[in-house]
Design a protein around this motif. Structure first.
Motif, mmCIF file in Angstrom:
data_model
loop_
_atom_site.group_PDB
_atom_site.id
_atom_site.type_symbol
_atom_site.label_atom_id
_atom_site.label_comp_id
_atom_site.label_asym_id
_atom_site.label_seq_id
_atom_site.Cartn_x
_atom_site.Cartn_y
_atom_site.Cartn_z
ATOM 1 N N GLY A 19 32.660 28.064 44.767
ATOM 2 C CA GLY A 19 32.496 28.707 46.066
ATOM 3 C C GLY A 19 33.034 30.123 46.074
ATOM 4 N N TRP A 20 34.193 30.315 45.477
ATOM 5 C CA TRP A 20 34.782 31.654 45.395
ATOM 6 C C TRP A 20 33.886 32.594 44.593
ATOM 7 N N ASN A 21 33.353 32.124 43.453
ATOM 8 C CA ASN A 21 32.453 32.948 42.652
ATOM 9 C C ASN A 21 31.190 33.288 43.422
ATOM 10 N N TYR A 22 30.673 32.329 44.147
ATOM 11 C CA TYR A 22 29.459 32.582 44.917
ATOM 12 C C TYR A 22 29.718 33.643 45.985
ATOM 13 N N VAL A 23 30.757 33.465 46.769
ATOM 14 C CA VAL A 23 31.040 34.379 47.883
ATOM 15 C C VAL A 23 31.472 35.763 47.391
ATOM 16 N N TRP A 45 22.409 36.838 37.910
ATOM 17 C CA TRP A 45 23.528 36.086 38.459
ATOM 18 C C TRP A 45 24.772 36.935 38.242
ATOM 19 N N ALA A 46 25.651 36.894 39.193
ATOM 20 C CA ALA A 46 26.936 37.587 39.058
ATOM 21 C C ALA A 46 28.042 36.558 39.239
ATOM 22 N N TYR A 47 29.040 36.619 38.366
ATOM 23 C CA TYR A 47 30.169 35.696 38.464
ATOM 24 C C TYR A 47 31.352 36.292 37.725
ATOM 25 N N HIS A 48 32.517 35.760 38.016
ATOM 26 C CA HIS A 48 33.725 36.195 37.327
ATOM 27 C C HIS A 48 33.770 35.517 35.957
ATOM 28 N N VAL A 52 37.025 32.368 36.503
ATOM 29 C CA VAL A 52 38.403 32.484 36.991
ATOM 30 C C VAL A 52 39.040 33.862 36.808
ATOM 31 N N MET A 53 38.329 34.806 36.197
ATOM 32 C CA MET A 53 38.925 36.125 35.927
ATOM 33 C C MET A 53 38.371 37.149 36.917
ATOM 34 N N PRO A 54 39.082 37.414 38.009
ATOM 35 C CA PRO A 54 38.553 38.329 39.025
ATOM 36 C C PRO A 54 38.444 39.781 38.561
ATOM 37 N N SER A 55 39.103 40.148 37.480
ATOM 38 C CA SER A 55 39.045 41.531 37.010
ATOM 39 C C SER A 55 37.836 41.787 36.101
ATOM 40 N N VAL A 56 37.136 40.726 35.694
ATOM 41 C CA VAL A 56 35.979 40.875 34.809
ATOM 42 C C VAL A 56 34.767 40.231 35.476
ATOM 43 N N LEU A 57 33.790 41.063 35.791
ATOM 44 C CA LEU A 57 32.545 40.599 36.399
ATOM 45 C C LEU A 57 31.491 40.456 35.311
ATOM 46 N N VAL A 58 30.703 39.404 35.403
ATOM 47 C CA VAL A 58 29.579 39.210 34.492
ATOM 48 C C VAL A 58 28.297 39.392 35.286
ATOM 49 N N ILE A 59 27.446 40.301 34.823
ATOM 50 C CA ILE A 59 26.101 40.449 35.371
ATOM 51 C C ILE A 59 25.197 39.804 34.333
ATOM 52 N N ASP A 60 24.680 38.645 34.685
ATOM 53 C CA ASP A 60 23.927 37.811 33.755
ATOM 54 C C ASP A 60 22.444 37.879 34.109
ATOM 55 N N LEU A 61 21.678 38.514 33.256
ATOM 56 C CA LEU A 61 20.237 38.624 33.439
ATOM 57 C C LEU A 61 19.628 37.289 33.035
ATOM 58 N N ASP A 90 37.991 45.649 36.180
ATOM 59 C CA ASP A 90 38.428 46.325 34.962
ATOM 60 C C ASP A 90 37.251 46.506 34.009
ATOM 61 N N LYS A 91 36.393 45.481 33.974
ATOM 62 C CA LYS A 91 35.283 45.479 33.030
ATOM 63 C C LYS A 91 34.127 44.709 33.647
ATOM 64 N N VAL A 92 32.919 45.104 33.272
ATOM 65 C CA VAL A 92 31.717 44.382 33.672
ATOM 66 C C VAL A 92 30.953 44.035 32.400
#
Length: 179
Positions: A19-23, A45-48, A52-61, A90-92
């Motif tokens: 839920g946290w990742n979704y929101v 899709w976007a998720y940490h 669980v790592m809020p400083s690293v975002l993943v943009i997943d094609l 910090d990083k994407v």
């Protein structure tokens, strides 16, 4: 009894993380991409990282339609950055179908989000590869200097190579496997 409580606690934690990742990560991207009908050719899709790592975002094609152009994918990336412009990472990581391929510095991702719609899109596209990093943090592509035509030509070659490295090569492999 203890086993049921433990299972329920683990399930509750997993649901809370999802839920946290979704929101916090995915919904802003999803809502922004839905505002532009051209984005129907692309699914991100976007998720940490690891959920669980809020400083690293993943943009997943996750999906690119066969008739989608590289510019469609890049526009979706820029719009995802725009959707997160109030956040700092910090990083994407740029992933394709769950596999990380490249990274962007979080400050550069924030810059993309703030400049999207204001900066010349050709400039943003052609300078993107020089800001892309391999997963080990080293530059993935050159920063070109010299005459304008030579630099523009090399930058656009890098844009095309970046697209091949990020997602086109995987799509071609998949297409070949389906034949």
């Amino acid at each position: 009894m203890k086993k049921r409580i433990l299972i329920a606690a683990v399930a509750a934690c997993a649901l809370a993380l999802a839920g946290w990742n979704y929101v916090a990560a995915h919904r802003p991207v999803s809502e922004r991409l839905a505002q532009d009908a051209r984005n129907q050719k692309v699914s991100l899709w976007a998720y940490h990282r690891y959920g669980v790592m809020p400083s690293v975002l993943v943009i997943d094609l996750r999906r690119v339609d066969a008739d989608a152009a590289t510019v469609d994918v890049l526009r979706a990336l820029f719009q995802s950055a725009q959707s997160h412009k109030a956040r700092r990472f910090d990083k994407v990581l740029l992933a394709h179908r769950g596999t990380p391929k490249f990274s962007l510095d979080g400050a550069y991702y924030a810059q993309l989000g703030q400049e999207f719609g204001e900066q010349n899109p050709v400039y943003t596209i052609r300078t993107l590869p020089q800001n892309v990093r391999k997963l080990d943090g080293t530059p993935a592509y050159e920063t070109w200097t010299g005459g304008m035509l030579g630099v523009l030509s090399r930058q656009m070659e890098d844009v095309n190579q970046f697209a091949r490295d990020w997602f086109i090569a995987d799509l071609a492999k998949q297409e070949g496997a389906q034949r």
